[in-house]
Design a protein around this motif. Sequence first.
Motif, short mmCIF file in Angstrom:
data_model
loop_
_atom_site.label_atom_id
_atom_site.label_comp_id
_atom_site.label_asym_id
_atom_site.label_seq_id
_atom_site.Cartn_x
_atom_site.Cartn_y
_atom_site.Cartn_z
N THR A 37 58.14 30.27 47.75
CA THR A 37 57.80 30.05 49.13
C THR A 37 57.93 28.39 49.16
OG1 THR A 37 55.41 29.42 48.74
CG2 THR A 37 56.10 31.66 49.30
N ASP A 38 57.43 27.69 50.37
CA ASP A 38 58.11 26.51 50.62
C ASP A 38 56.76 25.37 49.91
OD1 ASP A 38 56.00 27.16 52.36
OD2 ASP A 38 57.14 26.22 54.10
N ARG A 39 55.79 25.92 49.39
CA ARG A 39 54.68 25.14 48.92
C ARG A 39 53.86 25.91 47.51
NH1 ARG A 39 50.83 25.25 54.01
NH2 ARG A 39 53.01 25.58 55.19
N VAL A 40 53.30 25.35 46.93
CA VAL A 40 52.50 25.77 45.88
C VAL A 40 51.13 26.21 46.52
CG1 VAL A 40 53.89 24.78 44.07
CG2 VAL A 40 51.89 23.59 44.84
N GLY A 41 50.38 26.70 45.72
CA GLY A 41 48.90 27.13 46.04
C GLY A 41 48.52 28.32 46.31
N GLY A 42 49.59 29.46 46.48
CA GLY A 42 49.22 30.75 46.66
C GLY A 42 48.02 30.91 47.78
N LYS A 43 46.80 31.56 47.42
CA LYS A 43 45.93 31.78 48.37
C LYS A 43 44.91 30.59 48.51
CE LYS A 43 45.08 35.86 46.44
NZ LYS A 43 46.37 36.03 45.97
N VAL A 54 41.63 22.27 57.36
CA VAL A 54 40.44 23.20 56.73
C VAL A 54 41.22 24.31 55.73
CG1 VAL A 54 38.72 22.80 58.36
CG2 VAL A 54 40.62 24.50 58.77
N ASP A 55 40.31 24.86 54.98
CA ASP A 55 40.98 26.16 54.06
C ASP A 55 41.20 27.15 54.95
OD1 ASP A 55 40.91 25.00 51.31
OD2 ASP A 55 38.67 25.14 51.36
N VAL A 56 42.16 27.73 54.83
CA VAL A 56 42.68 29.18 55.36
C VAL A 56 42.72 30.21 54.55
CG1 VAL A 56 43.73 27.80 57.53
CG2 VAL A 56 45.09 28.37 55.43
N GLY A 57 42.58 29.93 53.15
CA GLY A 57 42.39 30.95 52.50
C GLY A 57 41.17 30.85 51.43
N ALA A 58 41.01 30.88 50.31
CA ALA A 58 39.79 30.80 49.71
C ALA A 58 39.19 29.53 49.62
CB ALA A 58 40.20 30.98 48.13
N GLU A 59 37.99 29.41 50.00
CA GLU A 59 37.02 28.29 50.46
C GLU A 59 36.16 27.98 49.35
OE1 GLU A 59 34.97 28.50 53.90
OE2 GLU A 59 33.67 29.83 53.30
N ALA A 60 35.99 28.93 48.24
CA ALA A 60 34.88 28.37 47.36
C ALA A 60 35.33 29.09 46.13
CB ALA A 60 33.44 29.06 47.83
N MET A 61 34.66 28.87 44.78
CA MET A 61 34.59 29.63 43.76
C MET A 61 33.43 29.79 43.05
SD MET A 61 36.31 26.27 41.54
CE MET A 61 35.86 24.61 41.95
N LEU A 62 33.11 30.38 42.30
CA LEU A 62 32.16 30.71 41.50
C LEU A 62 31.72 29.52 40.56
CD1 LEU A 62 31.95 34.46 40.17
CD2 LEU A 62 30.49 33.37 41.90
N ASN A 63 30.20 29.16 40.66
CA ASN A 63 29.96 27.76 40.12
C ASN A 63 29.31 28.21 38.71
OD1 ASN A 63 29.44 24.76 39.77
ND2 ASN A 63 27.18 25.67 39.82
N ARG A 64 28.65 29.56 38.46
CA ARG A 64 28.07 29.88 37.28
C ARG A 64 29.04 30.45 36.23
NH1 ARG A 64 23.47 32.88 40.54
NH2 ARG A 64 22.40 31.12 41.28
N ARG A 65 30.61 30.47 36.67
CA ARG A 65 31.53 30.47 35.69
C ARG A 65 32.21 29.31 35.45
NH1 ARG A 65 35.43 35.83 34.67
NH2 ARG A 65 36.84 34.70 33.00
N PRO A 66 32.39 28.70 34.30
CA PRO A 66 32.91 27.46 34.04
C PRO A 66 34.38 27.23 34.44
CG PRO A 66 32.63 28.25 32.07
CD PRO A 66 32.22 29.17 32.89
N GLU A 67 35.28 27.94 34.36
CA GLU A 67 36.45 27.73 34.34
C GLU A 67 37.14 26.90 35.49
OE1 GLU A 67 36.15 31.40 31.96
OE2 GLU A 67 35.53 30.80 33.81
N VAL A 407 45.94 31.39 62.66
CA VAL A 407 45.88 32.82 62.15
C VAL A 407 46.82 32.61 60.64
CG1 VAL A 407 46.69 35.36 62.05
CG2 VAL A 407 45.61 33.85 64.02
N GLN A 408 46.09 33.11 59.63
CA GLN A 408 46.66 33.00 58.35
C GLN A 408 46.71 34.54 57.78
OE1 GLN A 408 48.29 30.33 56.22
NE2 GLN A 408 49.10 32.07 55.43
N ARG A 409 47.66 35.04 57.39
CA ARG A 409 48.08 36.38 56.73
C ARG A 409 48.28 36.29 55.33
NH1 ARG A 409 49.24 39.53 61.68
NH2 ARG A 409 49.69 37.97 63.29
N TRP A 410 47.55 37.10 54.76
CA TRP A 410 47.92 37.16 53.24
C TRP A 410 48.30 38.69 53.09
CZ3 TRP A 410 48.18 32.80 51.19
CH2 TRP A 410 47.44 31.70 51.66
N GLY A 411 49.70 38.92 53.10
CA GLY A 411 50.00 40.17 52.63
C GLY A 411 49.89 40.42 51.30
N GLY A 412 49.44 41.89 50.90
CA GLY A 412 49.17 42.20 49.61
C GLY A 412 48.51 41.12 48.97
N GLY A 413 47.52 40.30 49.66
CA GLY A 413 46.98 39.24 48.70
C GLY A 413 45.78 39.65 47.67
#
Length: 471
Positions: A37-43, A54-67, A407-413
């Motif tokens: 695609t025309d940009r990196v980042g995926g979802k 603002v985020d139109v994909g994932a807006e958070a990550m688990l904090n209790r797992r460190p990676e 509207v952000q579509r994530w086909g097969g996401g």
Amino acid sequence: MDRAQRRVVVVGGGIAGLTAARDLAAAGHDVLLLEATDRVGGKLRRHEVAGVAVDVGAEAMLNRRPEGVTLAAAAGLEVIHPAVVSSRLWVRDALRPLPRSLMGVPLDLDQLASSGVLSADGLARARREPELAAEVLDGDVSVGDLVARRFGDEVTDSLVEPLLGGVYAGRSREISARAAVPQLVAYAERGSLLEQAGAIPPSYDRPVFAGVPGGMGRLPEALASGSFVVRTGATVRGLRPGPDGAGFVLAVGPTTAPEQLRADAVVLATPAAPTARLLGEVAPAAAAELAGVESASVAVVTLAFRAAEVLPLLEERLGGQGSGFLVPPTAGRRIKAATFSFAKWAWVRDAGRRTLDGEDLVHLRTSLGRHREAVALQAADEELVGWSLADLADAVGLSATPVDTHVQRWGGGLPQYALGHLDRVARVRAAIARVPGLAVCGAAYDGVGIPAVVASAHRAAREALDAPPAG
């Protein structure tokens, strides 16, 4: 193992590909990342809505797992946590408090009773769970079936379904418990899920989730500025062994005149379906397995409103509390969740202040689409926005007109972890291991959350080096 510098090509510019490329470059290798695609980042993506990114994909990550948080900090980003606000469930025609649970398994029956999420019969059935014997689980079992056997269908339909729908956009009676929530299997094999899960303390030493000021979409932006080359708009159409079986040759670009690139090692950080197509010649057994991984398509609708038209209403209806609500399929609604981003993230609220001719704006988002539903891809933007507004009106009485929408579509996401998923992944990895210098990573393997995907990328970077440079 020969650690001489190698030419490594990473295919896919989502968080998995960027992490693997970063690891490989840090190890001193010549790394090229190719993104179709025309940009990196995926979802992980940001977009301006009413002038606020603002985020139109994932807006958070688990904090209790460190990676994930470790990677963000290493990329020079501040790690923050959402406000401690409650969420709700839209069940039985009302927004009800979301009781504490482990992916829908109740942790506190008194809290569950006071929430009103279950009917009297459903609550009585759930209370009988400690009387059931330990399970004997020789094979795999779905999350929904396991919970329904022990707590009744109502717990699965009202609690498990909306939570798994948020994580996988899937259906609880089709998602592998061993792959998605292995602790439930361990509990069931020992006895009462309620008694064991209920022993989990109500408070921990650190927050559940984390984010980045300005949005999770800043993380891939930071990673892409590392010491490796990124090419966007570069579709990889073929992968075959190199001359004399040494290394690989990738066909990149238009089918009429593809560019041929040589590599000592290749990391495929693409979703299951395109990975299967690329593996057809070099690892056909792995290709066949990955071709069987289904995925769900979702849409995220972001809405910006004048704060004066939203905040008093939410104060009246919800006491000004809450980060949003989840919607089980049995509710018969179009949306499956709504997030009050401005209430959840202080940076979103601050970014919206005095944005529209001195007026404050607030941002909300909804999500639509579950496994085997075509709505997220086939409905027009206007329909998705209209359905979101209609459901918000029914849920909280919101009748204001948004000043902007996106509207952000994530086909097969979102890959679906069907029964037997762990065995499938093991077979894929065994087949890949027979091809020196080849590795795979991403959400299709060990978890769909950001930390799990980052961990798979770290593993792939190590595995890709298990081959000598091409001659």
